[in-house]
Motif scaffolding. Structure first.
Motif, short mmCIF file in Angstrom:
data_model
loop_
_atom_site.label_atom_id
_atom_site.label_comp_id
_atom_site.label_asym_id
_atom_site.label_seq_id
_atom_site.Cartn_x
_atom_site.Cartn_y
_atom_site.Cartn_z
N THR A 81 40.57 24.80 65.61
CA THR A 81 41.01 23.56 66.66
C THR A 81 39.70 23.61 67.40
O THR A 81 38.87 24.10 67.59
N SER A 82 39.72 22.32 68.17
CA SER A 82 38.69 21.89 69.13
C SER A 82 39.10 21.47 70.55
O SER A 82 40.41 20.77 70.16
N ASP A 83 38.64 21.46 71.44
CA ASP A 83 39.00 20.79 72.83
C ASP A 83 38.27 19.53 73.13
O ASP A 83 37.29 19.26 72.56
N ALA A 84 38.53 18.71 73.98
CA ALA A 84 37.82 17.66 74.45
C ALA A 84 36.19 17.94 74.70
O ALA A 84 35.55 17.08 74.68
N ALA A 85 36.18 18.91 75.35
CA ALA A 85 34.59 19.29 75.76
C ALA A 85 33.74 19.95 74.55
O ALA A 85 32.53 20.00 74.72
N GLY A 86 34.45 20.04 73.28
CA GLY A 86 33.40 20.41 72.26
C GLY A 86 33.52 21.55 71.71
O GLY A 86 32.78 22.00 70.94
N ASN A 87 34.18 22.32 72.53
CA ASN A 87 34.31 23.99 72.07
C ASN A 87 35.23 24.17 70.86
O ASN A 87 36.31 23.30 70.69
N ILE A 88 34.95 24.86 70.10
CA ILE A 88 35.60 25.29 68.97
C ILE A 88 36.40 26.57 68.84
O ILE A 88 35.67 27.69 69.23
N TYR A 89 37.62 26.91 68.30
CA TYR A 89 38.51 27.89 68.44
C TYR A 89 38.91 28.26 67.12
O TYR A 89 39.40 27.62 66.27
N VAL A 90 38.81 29.71 66.62
CA VAL A 90 39.27 30.16 65.33
C VAL A 90 40.07 31.09 65.38
O VAL A 90 39.79 32.42 66.20
N GLY A 91 41.24 31.17 64.62
CA GLY A 91 42.10 32.56 64.85
C GLY A 91 41.95 33.15 63.65
O GLY A 91 41.66 32.86 62.39
N SER A 92 42.00 34.59 63.80
CA SER A 92 42.02 35.50 62.87
C SER A 92 43.42 35.84 62.53
O SER A 92 43.83 36.58 63.34
N SER A 93 43.56 36.07 60.91
CA SER A 93 44.73 36.39 60.44
C SER A 93 44.77 37.91 60.01
O SER A 93 45.89 38.35 59.97
N ALA A 94 43.34 38.43 60.20
CA ALA A 94 43.17 39.98 59.96
C ALA A 94 43.31 40.72 61.26
O ALA A 94 43.90 41.73 61.02
N ASN A 95 42.77 40.35 62.30
CA ASN A 95 42.65 41.23 63.47
C ASN A 95 43.42 40.62 64.73
O ASN A 95 43.63 41.24 65.82
N GLY A 96 43.97 39.34 64.63
CA GLY A 96 44.59 38.79 65.78
C GLY A 96 43.63 38.30 66.88
O GLY A 96 43.99 37.49 67.79
N THR A 97 42.43 38.51 66.61
CA THR A 97 41.41 37.79 67.72
C THR A 97 41.07 36.21 67.59
O THR A 97 41.18 35.77 66.51
N ILE A 98 41.00 35.67 68.56
CA ILE A 98 40.65 34.31 68.73
C ILE A 98 39.33 34.17 69.14
O ILE A 98 38.57 34.75 69.96
N TYR A 99 38.42 33.53 67.89
CA TYR A 99 36.84 33.36 68.39
C TYR A 99 36.74 31.88 68.62
O TYR A 99 37.31 30.83 68.81
N ARG A 100 35.67 31.81 69.63
CA ARG A 100 35.20 30.63 70.66
C ARG A 100 33.79 30.40 70.24
O ARG A 100 32.92 31.26 70.35
N ALA A 101 33.39 29.06 69.84
CA ALA A 101 32.04 28.54 69.87
C ALA A 101 32.15 27.53 70.93
O ALA A 101 32.62 26.33 70.78
N ALA A 102 31.31 27.87 72.02
CA ALA A 102 31.05 26.75 73.19
C ALA A 102 30.44 25.52 72.53
O ALA A 102 29.49 25.63 71.51
N LYS A 103 30.57 24.46 73.16
CA LYS A 103 29.80 23.33 72.72
C LYS A 103 27.95 23.75 72.76
O LYS A 103 27.61 24.03 73.52
#
Length: 222
Positions: A81-103
């Protein structure tokens, strides 16, 4: 803006109509809010511009998109998913961590790390909700492990846990995906027992909206 894309997996526009795009099919879609992929690999290349596929075209006047690798191993990303600022978020089904790529970032890095305080084990759906400054997360126990399924809300700015809403006990449950209505009501699909739940603004618990054998296996919702 319109983007021409060629994908090897289904695409879906958030807060809109479900858009299937199967292997080898090129299609024109409005500016993409979010994309999703179910894969069995340890990493995912995210395409800047909120796409998760190889581009066959680009927004007029925009530079060519760049891949954004996720830092880590055996991540098994399941939702983007992404927010209005352009940051991208990814969920991991294996370890439960949420990863973020800032704009503008070159990599997606761990942002919300699974631990006992937030209760994350396996993440399926993620949804950035700018209007309420929340990152909604479908949280589930790891396969074969005990625990319940829940919709969790994290602060979109800090990543801190704001609230958690458990699915009712008594039936198998696996939260899979979420969407937000214009009035702020959250809809969440539950795969194992074929249900859709809602969470109204200000509500303290999920409410059953629909259940049917025909919904068993339900995945994306928009």
């Amino acid at each position: 803006a319109t983007v021409a894309i060629r994908c090897r997996f289904p695409l879906r526009k958030r807060e809109g109509t479900l858009i299937p795009a199967w292997r080898g099919m090129a299609m024109m879609v409005p500016k993409l809010r979010s994309a999703r992929r179910n894969i069995r690999s340890g990493s995912l290349a995210l395409v800047a511009g909120l796409m998760v596929c190889g581009a066959t075209g680009a927004v007029a006047g925009a530079s060519a998109p760049a891949d954004i690798p996720i830092v880590g191993e055996r991540i098994f990303p399941e939702s983007v998913t992404s927010d209005a600022a352009g940051n991208i978020y990814v969920g991991s089904s294996a370890n439960g961590t949420i990863y973020r790529a800032a704009k503008g970032a070159a990599q997606a890095k761990p942002w919300i790390v699974a631990d006992q305080s937030n209760g994350l084990q396996s993440v399926l759906g993620v949804f950035a909700d700018d209007a309420r400054a929340r990152l909604w997360v479908c949280a589930n126990p790891k396969l074969g492990q005990a625990g319940g399924s829940a919709v969790k809300a994290f602060d979109l700015a800090s990543g801190s846990l704001a609230a958690s809403y458990d699915f009712p006990a008594g039936q198998p449950a696996a939260c899979n995906d979420m969407a937000i209505a214009k009035d702020g009501t959250l809809f969440a699909s539950e795969t194992l027992s074929g249900r859709i739940f809602t969470l109204a603004p200000g509500a303290k618990q999920l409410k059953l909206f629909a259940q049917s054998d025909a919904l068993k296996g339900v995945d994306g919702i928009a």
